[in-house]
Design a protein around this motif. Structure first.
Motif, short mmCIF file in Angstrom:
data_model
loop_
_atom_site.label_atom_id
_atom_site.label_comp_id
_atom_site.label_asym_id
_atom_site.label_seq_id
_atom_site.Cartn_x
_atom_site.Cartn_y
_atom_site.Cartn_z
N ASP A 225 0.88 -1.16 0.00
CA ASP A 225 0.00 0.00 0.00
C ASP A 225 0.92 1.21 0.00
N PRO A 226 1.16 1.83 -1.17
CA PRO A 226 2.12 2.92 -1.24
C PRO A 226 1.84 4.07 -0.30
N ALA A 227 0.59 4.24 0.13
CA ALA A 227 0.27 5.32 1.07
C ALA A 227 0.99 5.13 2.40
N MET A 228 1.25 3.88 2.77
CA MET A 228 1.99 3.62 3.99
C MET A 228 3.41 4.19 3.91
N ALA A 229 3.99 4.09 2.73
CA ALA A 229 5.35 4.59 2.55
C ALA A 229 5.42 6.08 2.78
N ASP A 230 4.40 6.81 2.35
CA ASP A 230 4.39 8.25 2.55
C ASP A 230 4.41 8.61 4.03
N LYS A 231 3.72 7.82 4.84
CA LYS A 231 3.72 8.05 6.28
C LYS A 231 5.09 7.74 6.88
N VAL A 232 5.69 6.64 6.41
CA VAL A 232 6.94 6.19 7.01
C VAL A 232 8.13 7.06 6.60
N ARG A 233 8.03 7.76 5.47
CA ARG A 233 9.12 8.67 5.09
C ARG A 233 9.42 9.66 6.22
N PHE A 234 8.39 10.20 6.83
CA PHE A 234 8.58 11.14 7.93
C PHE A 234 9.16 10.44 9.15
N ARG A 235 8.70 9.23 9.42
CA ARG A 235 9.17 8.49 10.60
C ARG A 235 10.60 8.01 10.42
N ARG A 236 10.96 7.70 9.19
CA ARG A 236 12.35 7.31 8.92
C ARG A 236 13.29 8.48 9.24
N LYS A 237 12.91 9.68 8.84
CA LYS A 237 13.74 10.85 9.15
C LYS A 237 13.82 11.07 10.66
N ARG A 238 12.69 11.01 11.33
CA ARG A 238 12.66 11.24 12.77
C ARG A 238 13.47 10.20 13.53
N ALA A 239 13.53 8.98 12.98
CA ALA A 239 14.26 7.89 13.63
C ALA A 239 15.75 7.92 13.33
N GLY A 240 16.21 8.86 12.52
CA GLY A 240 17.62 8.96 12.20
C GLY A 240 18.08 8.03 11.11
N HIS A 241 17.16 7.54 10.27
CA HIS A 241 17.53 6.60 9.22
C HIS A 241 17.46 7.19 7.82
N LEU A 242 17.25 8.50 7.70
CA LEU A 242 17.32 9.13 6.39
C LEU A 242 18.77 9.56 6.17
N GLN A 243 19.54 8.67 5.57
CA GLN A 243 20.96 8.95 5.37
C GLN A 243 21.16 9.98 4.26
N SER A 244 22.15 10.84 4.45
CA SER A 244 22.34 11.95 3.52
C SER A 244 22.86 11.48 2.16
N LYS A 245 23.58 10.35 2.14
CA LYS A 245 24.06 9.80 0.88
C LYS A 245 23.35 8.47 0.60
N GLY A 246 22.04 8.59 0.48
CA GLY A 246 21.22 7.39 0.34
C GLY A 246 21.48 6.61 -0.93
N ARG A 247 22.14 7.24 -1.89
CA ARG A 247 22.40 6.52 -3.15
C ARG A 247 23.23 5.27 -2.93
N TYR A 248 24.05 5.26 -1.89
CA TYR A 248 24.88 4.08 -1.65
C TYR A 248 24.05 2.92 -1.11
N LEU A 249 23.00 3.20 -0.36
CA LEU A 249 22.09 2.14 0.08
C LEU A 249 21.26 1.63 -1.10
N ALA A 250 20.75 2.58 -1.90
CA ALA A 250 19.96 2.19 -3.06
C ALA A 250 20.79 1.36 -4.02
N ALA A 251 22.06 1.71 -4.18
CA ALA A 251 22.93 0.97 -5.10
C ALA A 251 23.07 -0.48 -4.67
N GLN A 252 23.20 -0.72 -3.38
CA GLN A 252 23.32 -2.09 -2.89
C GLN A 252 22.07 -2.90 -3.21
N ILE A 253 20.92 -2.29 -2.94
CA ILE A 253 19.65 -3.00 -3.16
C ILE A 253 19.45 -3.30 -4.64
#
Length: 343
Positions: A225-253
């Motif tokens: 349910d993509p709407a869930m992702a929109d909610k979690v984007r904010f929670r990911r930032k608040r939890a300290g998991h929005l990394q500034s160089k996220g391209r390196y995580l995306a590259a691994q996946i």
């Protein structure tokens, strides 16, 4: 020679993951605004044969808890198996991320739960503000004892969850191993009916494990349910998991998804576990359906294996847990199988 069968977390990073991270080492937009992060929704939608949204995080604990945060309010509860990772091995993180929500524990053979086990918990709770109300179910695929939920089992849990208004989360730390066991269709392993079926149902959110399977430091949360992702984007930032160089995580996946590397790695780990299981005979405590083997052993037998150079975890006083990985060496797997057969 030390031969490690402690955990698939001890395995090497796959060379293609290193290559992808090196290729990502160019300037791009920060956080999750880069080109690679923006490919995740498309790639996971193609993988599962339906629209979904995917977010990267650094750990499986964060993936599980952030996924559940989209379904569970602080005054609610998550129903899971008493051996679930969120109960036994995440240091209270669910309570932290869910701001005090409870875990309600069910039993079940092979660390799997059934609709009947969940119903016994749900039906015992009075409706009203005086008791914690269940908001979600969390299951693990493959389970903490290496047992795989079959599509019909997942369908039963999904139908129960929807009938009771509960979310359904899947901890997929070893999701790849489960999918490999079920023939390689990830949609089937998530209870979605298979890529060809186009069926609805299945889990609402999946923690798609990468690190145990050849990744380095990236896990994916997949929301059906993509709407869930929109909610979690904010929670990911608040939890300290929005990394500034996220391209390196995306590259691994993306490297793991490319050419089904995630599935090839899991098949290799499963095959290694199968060889060891075949040598274990009636010592097996659970069916070996992924890459974990649980054996009855005495303290003397475990010492004998360690003196031969094998590393593994004790599992209580009378058992051992052995885990294979994508890079388990054939000679070491064969040596362990022979050593167990000779006990």
């Amino acid at each position: 020679m030390v031969m490690k069968f402690l955990s698939d977390n001890a395995a090497r990073v796959h060379p293609r993951v290193w290559e992808a991270m090196r290729a990502a080492d160019t300037p791009d937009s920060p956080y999750d605004g880069d080109a690679l992060s923006n490919l995740l929704d498309e790639r996971f939608s193609a993988l599962f044969g339906r629209d979904c949204a995917a977010l990267w995080v650094a750990t499986g604990t964060a993936a599980n808890c952030l996924a559940l945060s989209a379904m569970v309010e602080p005054h609610g509860a998550v129903i899971c198996h008493r051996e679930a990772h969120i109960e036994m091995d995440e240091g209270g993180a669910p309570g932290f991320y869910l701001h005090g929500a409870k875990l309600l524990l069910a039993g079940g053979e092979g660390a799997k739960i059934t609709p009947e086990a969940v119903a016994r918990i749900v039906d015992s709770i009075r409706d009203g503000v005086h008791q914690v109300q269940p908001h979600a179910i969390s299951i693990t695929q493959a389970s903490e004892y290496g047992c795989v939920y079959r599509p019909e089992e997942l369908a039963g849990l999904a139908n129960f969850a929807r009938g009771r208004g509960l979310g359904l989360h899947m901890d997929g730390a070893r999701f790849a191993n489960a999918a490999a066991f079920l023939g390689g269709d990830p949609a089937l392993a998530a209870g979605l009916g298979g890529n060809a079926a186009g069926a609805a149902g299945g889990v609402d959110a999946l923690s798609f494990g990468m690190v145990k399977n050849g990744g380095m430091s990236a896990e994916a949360i997949v929301f059906f349910d993509p709407a869930m992702a929109d909610k979690v984007r904010f929670r990911r930032k608040r939890a300290g998991h929005l990394q500034s160089k996220g391209r390196y995580l995306a590259a691994q996946i993306l490297a793991m998804l490319e050419g089904d590397l995630w599935l090839d790695n899991a098949r290799a780990a499963n095959a290694a576990a199968g060889e060891i299981a075949a040598a274990a005979g009636d010592r097996l405590l659970h069916p070996v359906e992924a890459n974990e083997i649980f054996l009855t052993t005495t303290a003397v037998e475990r010492l004998a294996l360690r003196e031969l150079g094998f590393e593994f975890y004790d599992w209580g006083e009378e058992a051992a847990r052995l885990v294979t990985a994508w890079d388990s060496r054939e000679d070491q797997v064969s040596a362990l199988a022979k050593a167990i057969a000779a006990l």
